[in-house]
Design an enzyme around this catalytic site. Structure first.
Site, short mmCIF file in Angstrom:
data_model
loop_
_atom_site.label_atom_id
_atom_site.label_comp_id
_atom_site.label_asym_id
_atom_site.label_seq_id
_atom_site.Cartn_x
_atom_site.Cartn_y
_atom_site.Cartn_z
N GLU A 1 46.34 -93.00 -61.25
CA GLU A 1 47.10 -92.62 -60.05
C GLU A 1 47.60 -91.17 -60.05
O GLU A 1 48.76 -90.91 -59.72
CB GLU A 1 48.28 -93.58 -59.86
CG GLU A 1 47.83 -95.03 -59.70
CD GLU A 1 48.98 -96.04 -59.60
OE1 GLU A 1 50.14 -95.63 -59.58
OE2 GLU A 1 48.68 -97.24 -59.56
N ASN B 1 41.48 -94.16 -62.73
CA ASN B 1 41.84 -95.34 -61.94
C ASN B 1 42.85 -94.97 -60.86
O ASN B 1 43.82 -94.24 -61.12
CB ASN B 1 42.47 -96.37 -62.89
CG ASN B 1 42.69 -97.75 -62.29
OD1 ASN B 1 41.75 -98.34 -61.75
ND2 ASN B 1 43.90 -98.26 -62.37
N HIS C 1 44.03 -102.87 -53.91
CA HIS C 1 45.20 -103.62 -53.41
C HIS C 1 45.11 -103.58 -51.88
O HIS C 1 45.53 -102.62 -51.25
CB HIS C 1 46.50 -102.98 -53.88
CG HIS C 1 46.69 -103.03 -55.36
ND1 HIS C 1 46.83 -104.22 -56.05
CD2 HIS C 1 46.78 -102.06 -56.30
CE1 HIS C 1 46.99 -103.96 -57.35
NE2 HIS C 1 46.96 -102.66 -57.53
N GLU D 1 42.05 -103.89 -59.84
CA GLU D 1 43.34 -104.57 -59.64
C GLU D 1 43.34 -105.35 -58.32
O GLU D 1 44.31 -105.33 -57.56
CB GLU D 1 44.49 -103.54 -59.62
CG GLU D 1 44.54 -102.66 -60.85
CD GLU D 1 45.73 -101.70 -60.88
OE1 GLU D 1 46.66 -101.83 -60.06
OE2 GLU D 1 45.72 -100.81 -61.76
N ASP E 1 43.74 -107.50 -55.21
CA ASP E 1 44.53 -108.55 -54.55
C ASP E 1 44.51 -108.25 -53.06
O ASP E 1 44.34 -107.10 -52.65
CB ASP E 1 45.96 -108.70 -55.12
CG ASP E 1 46.73 -107.40 -55.26
OD1 ASP E 1 46.42 -106.43 -54.56
OD2 ASP E 1 47.67 -107.37 -56.08
#
Ligand code: G3I
Length: 303
Positions: A128, A171, A208, A236, A238
């Site tokens: 990030e 990432n 996400h 990650e 979701d």
């Protein structure tokens, strides 16, 4: 095959989940973990605030719990994460001198990677680092502010020396839509690294997502990055309300890109999620498969 991991393995991929050490004693949780997943990512246990809470004093207990369990069950392990502005102990964020910070960063990367050598197949070396919004530039952080743009390159070079066998990933989140400035900023960095021989092996797309799931361009984004000569991974995943279609679209985008070699969901049951109120995962609070589970499995060709 009838489980996510086994079905992903049929095309040489993995299907993983984030794991919290504190939940391993929950038998519903550990049963699903053992049955469905062939890769794990520690949700918090390998972050700097846990692994080096004070300078030079390392704590690998929680990370080891996850790493040793994964190893004994033949699950792959993704390392998350070495250099990140968040979950960073105060002693690091309060450093004011570039040489000190460079030494501290390099020592952290080297020490953590050395400890997990042979166990972690891919590391999120830097997490990030790009700003949200339209700038396409790095975000402010103690690393950026003291070391400048070169801190990411420095981190990857140090990581390669520490463990030459590990895959080194960048990432980030909100880099799934091809036309977004943030996506373009990361793309330019990876292109530049490959052109100059800075070691980078993979890009992690956190994924996400909101209720609609991935942007229409997601597969294009994955294949454009892959064309630079890196693997791509969904790290990650979701999706708010876990629409089966949205999950199937995400899985398909990865399967359609040869260098997309794995998918990780960010937790097992909805109740394990950092976004629990949005019910974004594949299993409900009781550990039952949700419609999104069947959609993901079917999209991979499983039954
Ligand atoms: O362990 C402490 C506990 O001792 C304390 O009593 C409690 C009180 O707040 O906090 C506990 O720490 C929490 C930790 O999760 C472990 O549960 C932190 O407050 C909480 O902030 C932390 O949240 C994590 C978050 O990263 C922090 O940024 C989430 O679990 C984790 O899912 C989330 O993961 C991130 C990825 O690393 C990077 N990408 C985004 C993703 C979602 O935010």
């Amino acid at each position: 095959a009838s489980t996510l991991g086994a079905q992903a393995a049929q095309s040489g991929r993995y299907f993983g989940t984030a794991v919290a050490a504190g939940r391993l004693g929950d038998s519903t949780y550990s049963t699903l973990l053992n049955r469905e997943f062939n890769s794990v990512t520690p949700e918090n246990e390998m972050k700097w605030d846990t692994t080096e809470p004070s300078r030079g004093s390392f704590n690998f207990g929680p990370g080891d719990q996850i790493a040793n369990r994964a190893q004994s069950r033949g699950q792959r392990l993704r390392g998350h994460t070495l250099v990140w502005h968040s979950q960073l102990p105060g002693w690091v964020s309060s450093i004011r001198d570039a040489n000190t910070l460079r030494g501290v960063m390099n020592n952290h990367i080297t020490s953590v990677m050395n400890h997990y050598k042979g166990k972690v197949f891919a590391w999120d070396v830097v997490n990030e680092a790009f700003a949200d919004g339209g700038s396409g530039q790095h975000r402010a952080s103690v690393f950026q502010n003291l070391l400048g743009d070169g801190f990411i390159e420095q981190a990857f070079r140090t990581a390669r020396s520490a463990d030459p066998a590990a895959k080194l990933c960048y990432n980030d989140y909100s880099i799934e839509n091809w036309s977004d400035a943030k996506t373009q900023g990361v793309y330019r960095m990876v292109r530049d690294f490959k052109a100059r021989g800075v070691p980078i092996d993979c890009v992690g797309f956190q994924a996400h997502f909101g209720t609609g799931g991935p942007p229409a361009s997601f597969q294009t984004t994955l294949s454009n990055f892959a064309a630079l000569g890196v693997d791509v991974q969904i790290t990650e995943l979701d999706i708010a309300q876990a629409s089966p279609t949205a999950y199937a679209n995400t899985v398909r985008a990865c399967l359609n890109v040869a260098r997309c070699n794995g998918i990780t969901v960010w937790g097992i049951r909805d109740s394990d999620s950092w976004r629990a109120s949005e019910n974004p995962l594949l299993f409900d609070r009781s550990g039952n498969k949700k419609p999104a589970y069947n959609a993901a499995l079917t999209a991979m060709g499983g039954t």
